[in-house]
Design a protein around this motif. Structure first.
Motif, PDB file in Angstrom:
ATOM      1  N   PRO A  48       0.460   8.417 -11.188  1.00  0.00           N
ATOM      2  CA  PRO A  48      -0.898   8.930 -10.965  1.00  0.00           C
ATOM      3  C   PRO A  48      -1.108   9.475  -9.557  1.00  0.00           C
ATOM      4  CG  PRO A  48      -0.978   6.830 -12.114  1.00  0.00           C
ATOM      5  CD  PRO A  48       0.433   7.020 -11.680  1.00  0.00           C
ATOM      6  N   ILE A  49      -0.561   8.789  -8.553  1.00  0.00           N
ATOM      7  CA  ILE A  49      -0.728   9.263  -7.175  1.00  0.00           C
ATOM      8  C   ILE A  49       0.052  10.548  -6.955  1.00  0.00           C
ATOM      9  CG2 ILE A  49      -0.305   8.706  -4.757  1.00  0.00           C
ATOM     10  CD1 ILE A  49      -2.675   7.272  -5.901  1.00  0.00           C
ATOM     11  N   LEU A  50       1.245  10.655  -7.542  1.00  0.00           N
ATOM     12  CA  LEU A  50       2.023  11.895  -7.393  1.00  0.00           C
ATOM     13  C   LEU A  50       1.293  13.073  -8.030  1.00  0.00           C
ATOM     14  CD1 LEU A  50       5.649  10.598  -8.091  1.00  0.00           C
ATOM     15  CD2 LEU A  50       4.596  11.153  -5.891  1.00  0.00           C
ATOM     16  N   VAL A  51       0.705  12.836  -9.203  1.00  0.00           N
ATOM     17  CA  VAL A  51      -0.077  13.902  -9.844  1.00  0.00           C
ATOM     18  C   VAL A  51      -1.275  14.270  -8.977  1.00  0.00           C
ATOM     19  CG1 VAL A  51      -1.507  14.460 -11.838  1.00  0.00           C
ATOM     20  CG2 VAL A  51       0.671  13.283 -12.161  1.00  0.00           C
ATOM     21  N   LEU A  52      -1.950  13.253  -8.462  1.00  0.00           N
ATOM     22  CA  LEU A  52      -3.099  13.509  -7.598  1.00  0.00           C
ATOM     23  C   LEU A  52      -2.683  14.267  -6.349  1.00  0.00           C
ATOM     24  CD1 LEU A  52      -6.093  13.043  -6.859  1.00  0.00           C
ATOM     25  CD2 LEU A  52      -5.395  10.876  -5.821  1.00  0.00           C
ATOM     26  N   THR A  53      -1.516  13.968  -5.811  1.00  0.00           N
ATOM     27  CA  THR A  53      -1.045  14.652  -4.606  1.00  0.00           C
ATOM     28  C   THR A  53      -0.847  16.137  -4.854  1.00  0.00           C
ATOM     29  OG1 THR A  53       0.034  12.616  -3.857  1.00  0.00           O
ATOM     30  CG2 THR A  53       0.755  14.690  -2.853  1.00  0.00           C
ATOM     31  N   VAL A  54      -0.253  16.466  -6.010  1.00  0.00           N
ATOM     32  CA  VAL A  54      -0.028  17.879  -6.334  1.00  0.00           C
ATOM     33  C   VAL A  54      -1.361  18.611  -6.479  1.00  0.00           C
ATOM     34  CG1 VAL A  54       0.920  19.470  -8.038  1.00  0.00           C
ATOM     35  CG2 VAL A  54       2.190  17.409  -7.416  1.00  0.00           C
TER      36      VAL A  54
ATOM     37  N   LEU B 240       0.831  -1.199   0.000  1.00  0.00           N
ATOM     38  CA  LEU B 240       0.000   0.000   0.000  1.00  0.00           C
ATOM     39  C   LEU B 240       0.869   1.254   0.000  1.00  0.00           C
ATOM     40  CD1 LEU B 240      -2.729   1.389   0.173  1.00  0.00           C
ATOM     41  CD2 LEU B 240      -2.654   1.101   2.657  1.00  0.00           C
ATOM     42  N   ILE B 241       1.937   1.238   0.809  1.00  0.00           N
ATOM     43  CA  ILE B 241       2.846   2.391   0.833  1.00  0.00           C
ATOM     44  C   ILE B 241       3.585   2.503  -0.490  1.00  0.00           C
ATOM     45  CG2 ILE B 241       4.853   3.377   1.978  1.00  0.00           C
ATOM     46  CD1 ILE B 241       3.944   2.006   4.549  1.00  0.00           C
ATOM     47  N   ALA B 242       4.017   1.352  -1.046  1.00  0.00           N
ATOM     48  CA  ALA B 242       4.718   1.383  -2.326  1.00  0.00           C
ATOM     49  C   ALA B 242       3.809   1.876  -3.435  1.00  0.00           C
ATOM     50  CB  ALA B 242       5.249  -0.014  -2.654  1.00  0.00           C
ATOM     51  N   GLY B 243       2.500   1.569  -3.331  1.00  0.00           N
ATOM     52  CA  GLY B 243       1.567   2.038  -4.343  1.00  0.00           C
ATOM     53  C   GLY B 243       1.417   3.546  -4.377  1.00  0.00           C
TER      54      GLY B 243
END
Length: 522
Positions: A112-118, A104-107
């Protein structure tokens, strides 16, 4: 071990930038384009601060719910293998719960998650500017990101268990078709709304519902909390409950994947089978797959499909020339399309030519033959009508008529399919043989072809008569008749479809010998 897996994940992420010059160039151009898109989205979010809390709440909840649903749907559409599949790490001997947490942490280390985070971080800043406490904004962003990540993990694991790793283009096409059916009507609906400086009431109601669902709760919670709305606590409870429930499901999936062997690849799932690899391994599924191949490859079918929307569009021109307003004339082509789509399979057996012997010789039940032959028309007709109906209503301008239009089209389409199921088995007539021009029809010595066509056509219109009458009343101003037309039309169409396929199945089973004689003689 956890640190090692995380380093591997980061190496995979940055490894996509390595390779030959052309690959690196494409990757860099993609990153530059993605950066520009992210900047535009973030700038749009920042500019919302001047629009007011209601507009910010509407935009963020709708967009956040769409993004969250996208993270759930993407694994089913994508055909790539999951590099974080728990079965890949079974040799490490980790406990299922520990591995689930590590994965879960590696995911979270993904593009996509980095873009979503920004983007979510920018949204969090907007929440704070609208009066939400900093801690509340951060909590909402974290819950939203965790929900998206967990949905992606869970659905990707489910896809690896129940879908083939290398999905065919047919299966991917079906998923994209579903997305088209959902997105296009939604886009037309949003484009038709009148803002007048404030959020339309339809969107206010939609946001109120989404804020209490797993898809929109995390994005709605900070702004509702800032507005001292009691629904904020309900949204927080739903968001936290969603994360906990998904975490439990993820752990259970990891335990199952680590304790079971991989599914054996069935023969029908090997590449090259096309629609036969997608359809269920049943007689009805095989007939549906063969029918799909014919409908999408035989020019006789293709001509019939292409003529329907063209003929429907042409019907508008005489009405416009006669002075009928476009807002009223646009309501005619869609029922016309529904009627002809239901009428198309009325002679489907004749297009099989002698290939129908496979159904008869193998003892296929009539129900499997009837339903299997209707699958292509349903896959073509439902998306086409789902797009055409809201477009026509948007041009007309009165969305209150949408239920009536749906009821009328459902009655015409489904009733036509039910009657066609009977006609194609009871009274098939000769058509051009396979490979010949669809515009060259053989001479017929019997009028049954004309009779069969006319009965299906007129019968579908007659069965849709009550829905037409209620739709006319709705057009005249009786809005309650619109809802009644929906249920009457859908009920009539569904009943006719079920009864028609049952009768057609019985006719096919009893007349199999005559059908084979017809195929040999035509």
């Amino acid at each position: 071990m956890a640190a090692y897996i995380l380093r591997l994940r980061a190496a995979l992420l940055f490894g996509s930038l390595r390779g030959d010059v052309s690959h690196v160039t494409r990757a860099m151009l993609g990153l530059i384009t993605l950066t520009a898109v992210i900047a535009a989205v973030c700038w749009s979010l920042v500019s919302l601060q001047q629009a007011g809390p209601e507009v910010v709440l509407t935009v963020t909840v709708l967009a956040g719910a769409a993004v969250t649903a996208g993270f759930a749907a993407a694994p089913a559409i994508a055909s790539a293998a999951d590099p974080l599949d728990p079965r890949r790490f079974a040799v490490l001997g980790l406990r299922p719960r520990s591995l689930a947490l590590i994965l879960l942490i590696a995911g979270l280390i993904s593009l996509p998650i980095l873009v979503l985070t920004v983007v979510a971080g920018t949204a969090g800043a907007v929440f704070t500017a609208q009066g939400a406490p900093v801690g509340v904004s951060i909590l909402g962003v974290v819950l939203g990101i965790l929900t998206c990540s967990l949905l992606a993990r869970v659905f990707m694991a489910c896809a690896s268990m129940f879908l083939r790793e290398r999905r065919s283009r047919e299966l991917s096409g079906l998923f994209l078709l579903v997305v088209l059916v959902v997105l296009v009507p939604g886009a037309v609906f949003f484009a038709s709304l009148e803002w007048d400086g404030r959020v339309p009431s339809q969107l206010v109601e939609a946001v109120a519902v989404l804020s209490l669902t797993p898809f929109g709760a995390a994005w709605a919670f900070p702004l509702l909390f800032a507005a001292s709305d009691a629904a904020g606590w309900a949204s927080l409870a739903v968001a936290v409950g969603t994360v906990l429930a998904l975490a439990v499901v993820w752990i259970a999936i990891v335990e199952r994947l680590l304790s079971t062997t991989e599914r054996p690849t069935a023969t029908r799932e090997r590449g090259g089978l096309g629609w036969f690899g997608v359809a269920p391994g049943t007689p009805g599924g095989a007939i549906a797959a063969r029918s799909l191949i014919y409908w999408l490859g035989d020019r006789r079918y293709l001509v019939n499909i292409l003529v329907v929307p063209v003929a429907a569009a042409v019907t508008v021109l005489p009405l416009l020339v006669a002075g009928v307003p476009l807002s009223h004339a646009i309501l005619i082509p869609v029922p016309f399309v529904a009627l002809f789509l239901g009428w198309l399979p009325h002679n489907d057996i004749a297009y099989d030519s002698t290939a129908v012997w496979m159904h008869i010789a193998s003892g296929v039940r009539g129900a499997a033959d009837r339903w299997g032959r209707l699958v292509p028309v349903l896959l073509i007709g439902v998306p086409l009508l789902a797009v055409a109906i809201p477009v026509a209503i948007a041009v007309h301008g009165r969305w209150a008529l949408l239920p009536a239009m749906i009821g009328i089209c459902a009655a015409l389409f489904l009733s036509g399919l039910g009657l066609s199921s009977i006609a194609s088995a009871l009274a098939p007539y000769a058509v051009s043989p396979p490979g010949e021009s669809p515009f060259q029809q053989p001479q017929r010595t019997s009028p049954r072809g004309v009779v069969a066509q006319g009965l299906v056509f007129i019968g579908a219109i007659a069965l849709a008569g009550p829905a037409f009458w209620l739709g006319w009343r709705a057009l005249a101003g009786d809005l309650e008749a619109a809802s009644t037309a929906l249920w009457v039309g859908a009920g009539t169409g569904a009943a006719t479809l079920l009864l028609g396929t049952a009768i057609g199945a019985a006719v096919f089973s009893r007349r199999s010998g005559r059908i084979m004689e017809f195929a040999e003689a035509s």
